[in-house]
Design a protein around this motif. Structure first.
Motif, short mmCIF file in Angstrom:
data_model
loop_
_atom_site.label_atom_id
_atom_site.label_comp_id
_atom_site.label_asym_id
_atom_site.label_seq_id
_atom_site.Cartn_x
_atom_site.Cartn_y
_atom_site.Cartn_z
N ALA A 17 50.91 43.21 32.78
CA ALA A 17 49.76 43.00 31.90
C ALA A 17 49.98 43.70 30.57
O ALA A 17 49.04 44.19 29.95
N GLY A 18 51.23 43.74 30.13
CA GLY A 18 51.54 44.48 28.91
C GLY A 18 51.51 43.67 27.64
O GLY A 18 51.83 44.18 26.57
N GLY A 19 51.11 42.38 27.73
CA GLY A 19 51.07 41.54 26.54
C GLY A 19 49.90 41.86 25.63
O GLY A 19 49.02 42.66 25.96
N ARG A 20 49.86 41.17 24.50
CA ARG A 20 48.83 41.46 23.49
C ARG A 20 47.55 40.63 23.68
O ARG A 20 46.52 40.94 23.08
N SER A 21 47.59 39.57 24.48
CA SER A 21 46.44 38.67 24.67
C SER A 21 45.89 38.16 23.34
O SER A 21 44.70 37.89 23.20
N SER A 22 46.76 37.99 22.34
CA SER A 22 46.30 37.64 21.00
C SER A 22 45.68 36.25 20.95
O SER A 22 44.72 36.02 20.21
N ARG A 23 46.21 35.31 21.72
CA ARG A 23 45.68 33.95 21.68
C ARG A 23 44.36 33.82 22.43
O ARG A 23 43.60 32.88 22.19
N MET A 24 44.08 34.76 23.33
CA MET A 24 42.81 34.73 24.04
C MET A 24 41.70 35.35 23.22
O MET A 24 40.52 35.01 23.37
N GLY A 25 42.05 36.28 22.33
CA GLY A 25 41.04 36.95 21.51
C GLY A 25 40.44 38.16 22.17
O GLY A 25 39.62 38.87 21.57
N ALA A 26 40.79 38.42 23.41
CA ALA A 26 40.33 39.59 24.17
C ALA A 26 41.30 39.76 25.32
O ALA A 26 42.14 38.89 25.59
N ASN A 27 41.22 40.89 26.01
CA ASN A 27 42.13 41.16 27.12
C ASN A 27 41.94 40.11 28.20
O ASN A 27 40.91 40.06 28.88
N LYS A 28 42.94 39.24 28.38
CA LYS A 28 42.77 38.12 29.30
C LYS A 28 42.75 38.55 30.76
O LYS A 28 42.29 37.78 31.61
N ALA A 29 43.21 39.74 31.07
CA ALA A 29 43.13 40.21 32.45
C ALA A 29 41.70 40.23 32.96
O ALA A 29 41.45 40.06 34.15
N PHE A 30 40.75 40.42 32.04
CA PHE A 30 39.34 40.51 32.42
C PHE A 30 38.58 39.21 32.14
O PHE A 30 37.35 39.16 32.29
N ALA A 31 39.29 38.16 31.74
CA ALA A 31 38.65 36.86 31.52
C ALA A 31 38.13 36.34 32.86
O ALA A 31 38.85 36.35 33.86
N PRO A 32 36.89 35.87 32.91
CA PRO A 32 36.32 35.44 34.19
C PRO A 32 36.71 34.01 34.53
O PRO A 32 36.60 33.10 33.71
N LEU A 33 37.19 33.82 35.74
CA LEU A 33 37.46 32.50 36.28
C LEU A 33 36.56 32.32 37.49
O LEU A 33 36.71 33.02 38.49
N ALA A 34 35.57 31.43 37.38
CA ALA A 34 34.57 31.23 38.43
C ALA A 34 33.91 32.56 38.81
O ALA A 34 33.69 32.87 39.98
N GLY A 35 33.62 33.37 37.77
CA GLY A 35 32.88 34.60 37.98
C GLY A 35 33.71 35.79 38.42
O GLY A 35 33.16 36.88 38.61
N GLU A 36 35.02 35.63 38.54
CA GLU A 36 35.89 36.74 38.96
C GLU A 36 37.02 36.88 37.95
O GLU A 36 37.61 35.89 37.52
N SER A 37 37.33 38.10 37.55
CA SER A 37 38.37 38.30 36.54
C SER A 37 39.72 37.83 37.05
O SER A 37 39.99 37.84 38.27
N LEU A 38 40.57 37.43 36.12
CA LEU A 38 41.93 37.01 36.51
C LEU A 38 42.65 38.13 37.25
O LEU A 38 43.32 37.89 38.26
N LEU A 39 42.50 39.35 36.76
CA LEU A 39 43.17 40.47 37.41
C LEU A 39 42.69 40.65 38.84
O LEU A 39 43.51 40.81 39.77
N ALA A 40 41.38 40.60 39.06
CA ALA A 40 40.85 40.76 40.42
C ALA A 40 41.34 39.65 41.34
O ALA A 40 41.64 39.89 42.52
N ARG A 41 41.44 38.43 40.81
CA ARG A 41 41.92 37.32 41.63
C ARG A 41 43.36 37.54 42.07
O ARG A 41 43.72 37.30 43.22
N ILE A 42 44.19 37.97 41.13
CA ILE A 42 45.60 38.21 41.47
C ILE A 42 45.72 39.32 42.50
O ILE A 42 46.47 39.21 43.48
N VAL A 43 45.00 40.40 42.29
CA VAL A 43 45.07 41.54 43.21
C VAL A 43 44.66 41.13 44.62
O VAL A 43 45.35 41.44 45.61
N SER A 44 43.56 40.41 44.74
CA SER A 44 43.07 40.05 46.07
C SER A 44 44.04 39.10 46.77
O SER A 44 44.17 39.14 48.00
N LYS A 45 44.73 38.29 46.02
CA LYS A 45 45.68 37.34 46.61
C LYS A 45 46.95 38.04 47.11
O LYS A 45 47.54 37.64 48.11
#
Length: 216
Positions: A17-45
């Motif tokens: 998760a060391g990228g700049r997330s510049s194209r997202m405009g915010a830290n994409k690790a915390f972007a919500p996908l169906a109400g759950e952050s991308l990071l949380a989804r990856i971790v749980s999987k």
């Protein structure tokens, strides 16, 4: 199963998760996908299948590591994903004397196969080999198994190679590729390594997720 890596569940996993997330405009690790952050989804999987704690390669001031070990880059400047791989290898070398490889995954690809690490481990037959995922004719080296023995070579290469292209580093080593098929969904085939870089990608991921739920 590879006779070299007997138990893929014992491979340390580091999320990149060391990228700049510049194209997202915010830290994409915390972007919500169906109400759950991308990071949380990856971790749980991942955590359902791995015995060792998951680590996170991210900046030292990362706002919420979800209890994971934080592994910042050891080389400053955000020089690409291989700096995260290097930090992960160096940490594993000091932390786990018994392991030969670490696994890396990015935090922006929520549809990766659940058996990814096991499939990659199957093709490893020696302590110096790299295994990477591929799909639809394209390599995805950030989804990879990396030998701890490659840490010193990787550190030298990052310091001396001006372009730092991942494929150039891979060319220096024995690499095994594992091809993963597209996922069949109600709206068509989905690349399992579809990654989210922009708000438009996130909206598309929502549509794919809904299609997967209808398919299942």
């Amino acid at each position: 199963m590879s006779d070299f890596i007997a138990n893929p569940e014992d491979i340390p996993v580091v999320l990149l998760a060391g990228g700049r997330s510049s194209r997202m405009g915010a830290n994409k690790a915390f972007a919500p996908l169906a109400g759950e952050s991308l990071l949380a989804r990856i971790v749980s999987k991942i955590e359902q299948r791995q015995s060792k704690p998951i680590a996170l390669n991210a900046d030292a001031d990362w706002p919420d590591a979800m209890g994971m070990l934080l592994i910042p880059d050891t080389i400053p400047g955000k020089l690409g994903p291989l700096t995260g791989v290097l930090a992960a290898l160096q940490d594993a070398r000091s932390r786990y004397s018994e392991v030969s490889h670490i696994a890396t995954l990015p935090i922006d690809s929520p549809f990766f196969p659940a058996d990814l690490i096991a499939r990659l481990a199957e093709v490893i037959h020696g302590p110096d080999e790299i295994a990477i995922a591929a799909s639809l004719g394209q390599d995805h080296p950030v989804f990879g198994l990396w030998p701890v023995s490659a840490a010193d070579d990787l550190e030298r290469w990052i310091a001396t190679d001006a372009k730092r292209r991942v494929r150039d580093f891979l060319a220096r080593h024995k690499v095994r590729r594992v091809e993963f098929p597209a996922i069949q969904t109600a709206i068509g085939p989905l690349d399992p390594f579809f990654n989210i870089n922009t708000p438009a990608d996130l909206a598309e991921a929502e549509a794919w997720l809904a299609a997967l739920e209808r398919t299942s």
